[in-house]
Design an enzyme around this catalytic site. Structure first.
Site, PDB file in Angstrom:
ATOM      1  N   ASP A   1      30.253  71.105 122.001  1.00  0.00           N
ATOM      2  CA  ASP A   1      31.550  70.433 122.011  1.00  0.00           C
ATOM      3  C   ASP A   1      32.156  70.505 123.411  1.00  0.00           C
ATOM      4  O   ASP A   1      33.144  71.202 123.654  1.00  0.00           O
ATOM      5  CB  ASP A   1      32.475  71.099 120.976  1.00  0.00           C
ATOM      6  CG  ASP A   1      33.845  70.439 120.925  1.00  0.00           C
ATOM      7  OD1 ASP A   1      33.938  69.235 121.233  1.00  0.00           O
ATOM      8  OD2 ASP A   1      34.817  71.147 120.579  1.00  0.00           O
TER       9      ASP A   1
ATOM     10  N   TYR B   1      48.888  59.180  94.753  1.00  0.00           N
ATOM     11  CA  TYR B   1      47.645  59.320  93.995  1.00  0.00           C
ATOM     12  C   TYR B   1      46.597  58.260  94.299  1.00  0.00           C
ATOM     13  O   TYR B   1      45.461  58.376  93.829  1.00  0.00           O
ATOM     14  CB  TYR B   1      47.944  59.341  92.491  1.00  0.00           C
ATOM     15  CG  TYR B   1      48.236  58.002  91.853  1.00  0.00           C
ATOM     16  CD1 TYR B   1      49.466  57.417  91.994  1.00  0.00           C
ATOM     17  CD2 TYR B   1      47.270  57.351  91.096  1.00  0.00           C
ATOM     18  CE1 TYR B   1      49.743  56.198  91.416  1.00  0.00           C
ATOM     19  CE2 TYR B   1      47.536  56.128  90.495  1.00  0.00           C
ATOM     20  CZ  TYR B   1      48.786  55.559  90.659  1.00  0.00           C
ATOM     21  OH  TYR B   1      49.050  54.348  90.075  1.00  0.00           O
ATOM     22  N   LYS B   2      46.950  57.243  95.052  1.00  0.00           N
ATOM     23  CA  LYS B   2      45.925  56.300  95.456  1.00  0.00           C
ATOM     24  C   LYS B   2      46.359  55.634  96.755  1.00  0.00           C
ATOM     25  O   LYS B   2      47.247  56.109  97.430  1.00  0.00           O
ATOM     26  CB  LYS B   2      45.633  55.277  94.379  1.00  0.00           C
ATOM     27  CG  LYS B   2      46.790  54.384  93.952  1.00  0.00           C
ATOM     28  CD  LYS B   2      46.310  53.418  92.871  1.00  0.00           C
ATOM     29  CE  LYS B   2      47.408  52.457  92.466  1.00  0.00           C
ATOM     30  NZ  LYS B   2      46.956  51.509  91.432  1.00  0.00           N
TER      31      LYS B   2
ATOM     32  N   TYR C   1      56.685  60.982  83.747  1.00  0.00           N
ATOM     33  CA  TYR C   1      57.692  60.118  83.101  1.00  0.00           C
ATOM     34  C   TYR C   1      59.012  60.851  82.792  1.00  0.00           C
ATOM     35  O   TYR C   1      60.007  60.215  82.449  1.00  0.00           O
ATOM     36  CB  TYR C   1      57.165  59.617  81.755  1.00  0.00           C
ATOM     37  CG  TYR C   1      56.099  58.553  81.773  1.00  0.00           C
ATOM     38  CD1 TYR C   1      55.012  58.613  82.627  1.00  0.00           C
ATOM     39  CD2 TYR C   1      56.166  57.488  80.883  1.00  0.00           C
ATOM     40  CE1 TYR C   1      54.029  57.643  82.602  1.00  0.00           C
ATOM     41  CE2 TYR C   1      55.185  56.503  80.849  1.00  0.00           C
ATOM     42  CZ  TYR C   1      54.118  56.586  81.717  1.00  0.00           C
ATOM     43  OH  TYR C   1      53.147  55.625  81.687  1.00  0.00           O
TER      44      TYR C   1
ATOM     45  N   THR D   1      42.862  46.568  77.291  1.00  0.00           N
ATOM     46  CA  THR D   1      42.391  45.179  77.310  1.00  0.00           C
ATOM     47  C   THR D   1      40.991  45.083  77.914  1.00  0.00           C
ATOM     48  O   THR D   1      40.778  45.494  79.062  1.00  0.00           O
ATOM     49  CB  THR D   1      43.364  44.309  78.130  1.00  0.00           C
ATOM     50  OG1 THR D   1      44.667  44.414  77.546  1.00  0.00           O
ATOM     51  CG2 THR D   1      42.919  42.854  78.113  1.00  0.00           C
TER      52      THR D   1
ATOM     53  N   GLN E   1      44.922  60.738  83.781  1.00  0.00           N
ATOM     54  CA  GLN E   1      46.344  60.780  83.423  1.00  0.00           C
ATOM     55  C   GLN E   1      46.572  61.441  82.066  1.00  0.00           C
ATOM     56  O   GLN E   1      47.667  61.355  81.506  1.00  0.00           O
ATOM     57  CB  GLN E   1      46.914  59.360  83.408  1.00  0.00           C
ATOM     58  CG  GLN E   1      46.943  58.700  84.780  1.00  0.00           C
ATOM     59  CD  GLN E   1      47.721  57.390  84.766  1.00  0.00           C
ATOM     60  OE1 GLN E   1      48.865  57.343  84.330  1.00  0.00           O
ATOM     61  NE2 GLN E   1      47.092  56.339  85.222  1.00  0.00           N
TER      62      GLN E   1
ATOM     63  N   HIS F   1      51.742  52.456  75.945  1.00  0.00           N
ATOM     64  CA  HIS F   1      50.746  52.599  77.024  1.00  0.00           C
ATOM     65  C   HIS F   1      49.385  52.201  76.467  1.00  0.00           C
ATOM     66  O   HIS F   1      49.124  52.314  75.265  1.00  0.00           O
ATOM     67  CB  HIS F   1      50.703  54.051  77.521  1.00  0.00           C
ATOM     68  CG  HIS F   1      50.048  54.206  78.871  1.00  0.00           C
ATOM     69  ND1 HIS F   1      48.684  54.142  79.055  1.00  0.00           N
ATOM     70  CD2 HIS F   1      50.588  54.420  80.105  1.00  0.00           C
ATOM     71  CE1 HIS F   1      48.413  54.300  80.350  1.00  0.00           C
ATOM     72  NE2 HIS F   1      49.548  54.479  81.013  1.00  0.00           N
ATOM     73  N   GLY F   2      48.490  51.786  77.335  1.00  0.00           N
ATOM     74  CA  GLY F   2      47.112  51.542  76.924  1.00  0.00           C
ATOM     75  C   GLY F   2      46.435  52.854  76.536  1.00  0.00           C
ATOM     76  O   GLY F   2      46.798  53.928  77.042  1.00  0.00           O
ATOM     77  N   ASP F   3      45.425  52.769  75.667  1.00  0.00           N
ATOM     78  CA  ASP F   3      44.808  54.007  75.182  1.00  0.00           C
ATOM     79  C   ASP F   3      43.809  54.604  76.169  1.00  0.00           C
ATOM     80  O   ASP F   3      43.210  55.647  75.912  1.00  0.00           O
ATOM     81  CB  ASP F   3      44.132  53.777  73.825  1.00  0.00           C
ATOM     82  CG  ASP F   3      43.022  52.728  73.886  1.00  0.00           C
ATOM     83  OD1 ASP F   3      42.752  52.210  74.989  1.00  0.00           O
ATOM     84  OD2 ASP F   3      42.440  52.438  72.817  1.00  0.00           O
TER      85      ASP F   3
END
Length: 432
Positions: A205, A44-45, A76, A123, A99, A90-92
């Site tokens: 080309d 995903y990254k 998960y 945070t 996700q 988990h963070g909100d």
């Protein structure tokens, strides 16, 4: 009885927000941290900066962490069913980002045993963008970028590659992302073909756009992106020229070059036998490969041989004979080409190829046989799928329609909804 708590993180860029999360989670009970595997992050990254064992070691030594396990996917479910935690923390921020579907699945899974999702405020003061920019700056260095393709081939069942023909189209490949079936889909690498480079310059080309001009395009793309680059090297030209060019490509950070086993004035392969095209001899093309391999200074740069036997109606036996010879000459991979609508001859080649080259990367360009899904290619033994010309082919009709609509209306109001806003354009292009 001590409650069981589960947190999943990639831990690739560890910042104080992660420490806050772990500290809060540990207050609810015995904390198990699921660290995403390298394969999971690569889905995903970008490739992780630190590998799994290094990230696991760091997390294991953070106060409050009782156990660290691998989480093999973004989903998960596998680990939750195994651990049956009382809490997932988990963070909100994932309530509204890409996700959110994974979050929903966590909630549904926890319901099976009465578990609970606890979300703590994200945070503030963490500039993930700035951290990512710092990583991207490092990722764009030639020695870092060059090796990425080989790493991806080890981590992913199929490496998906999209063409790019200038800086803007390369940014599309760099940033395109969709969420599907709880997975985040992105392209892994970029394909710089002579067809699209020539077309973008309004030229035929036929190798009229020389290597100097093509290096300018590569440089333009490298300035604004980080993903690995595979270059379409046409026939490779004279052996002496090819040897010189691969050294240049290796030095500037290109990951691979693909050359086709033809000689003479280049004609696009999709013309097949409708135009005169001459296939190189096996001996001469093998010599071109082996000569270039000897010139390389690292084992990171890949020379991939493109076989034109099926395009030129020379038969499967000829294609396999050539594949064996090119592998023996040192090719790092084989690209098999076909202009048939049905994939039967491609699949037959895959099966025969895997009998003598079980691990060597195999590449396809499904421009003609475009009904096959990537999963099917992977099952057949294909490692790299290249979408070779789709951005420029879709851009031209869109631009023509816009131009004609303005001509028809003698104003531009009618095309507004079809155009990207200036604000989005400014967001797409990096400031530095």
């Amino acid at each position: 009885m001590t409650k069981k708590v589960y947190v999943a993180i990639s831990a690739d860029i560890l910042h104080h927000g992660h420490i806050n999360l772990i500290k809060k989670a540990s207050e609810y009970g015995s904390l198990t941290v699921g660290v995403l595997t390298d394969e999971a992050i690569a889905t995903y990254k970008r490739l992780p900066v630190l590998d799994f064992e290094e990230r696991k070691f760091i997390i294991s030594n953070i106060e409050g962490v009782d156990e660290v396990i691998a989480q093999n996917t973004l989903d998960y479910t596998e680990n939750l069913l195994k651990l049956k935690p009382d809490y997932v923390v988990h963070g909100d921020d994932w309530q509204s980002n890409d996700q959110s579907s994974i979050r929903s699945k966590v909630i549904e899974t926890l319901k099976e045993w009465g578990g609970e999702l606890i979300e703590i405020p994200y945070t503030q003061g963490v500039s993930v963008d700035k951290l990512n920019e710092a990583v991207n700056e490092t990722s764009s260095m030639p020695e870092v970028r060059r090796v990425k393709l080989k790493k991806l081939l080890k981590l992913k069942p199929i490496v998906k590659v999209m063409e790019a023909h200038n800086g803007l189209s390369a940014l599309v490949v760099e940033n395109a992302k969709v969420v599907k079936d709880d997975k985040i889909e992105t392209f892994d690498a970029m394909w710089l073909s002579s067809l699209t480079d020539s077309t973008a310059k309004g030229k035929p080309d036929i190798e009229l756009v020389d290597m100097t001009s093509r290096l300018n395009t590569i440089d333009e793309i490298m300035e604004v992106t980080t993903k690995p680059i595979i270059l379409d090297g046409d026939t490779g030209g004279e052996i002496e020229h090819f040897v010189f060019n691969v050294k240049t490509l290796e030095r500037i950070g290109v990951s691979a070059v693909i050359i086709e086993d033809k000689i003479g004035l280049k004609k696009n392969s999709l013309f097949g036998t409708e135009v005169e095209q001459t296939q190189d001899t096996i001996e001469h093309f093998a010599l071109k490969i082996s000569s270039a391999k000897k010139a390389l200074t690292t084992d990171e740069f890949m020379i991939i041989a493109r076989i034109e036997s099926l395009i030129l109606k020379q038969g499967m036996d000829d294609a396999i004979t050539r594949a064996k010879a090119y592998v023996e000459a040192g090719a790092d991979g084989i690209m098999i080409h076909s202009r048939e609508k049905e994939p039967d001859e491609i699949f037959e080649f895959c099966e025969k190829f895997r009998e003598f080259a079980p691990d060597l990367p195999l590449v396809v360009v499904p421009t003609s046989f475009n009904t096959v899904y990537e999963d099917e290619f992977a099952r057949r033994g294909v490692n790299i799928v290249i979408y070779a010309n789709h951005l420029i082919r879709s851009a031209y009709p869109a631009m023509m329609e816009t131009a004609e609509t303005i001509l028809e209306n003698n104003r531009c109001h009618e095309v507004d909804e079809k155009c990207l806003s200036i604000k989005k354009i400014l967001t797409l292009i990096p400031d530095e």
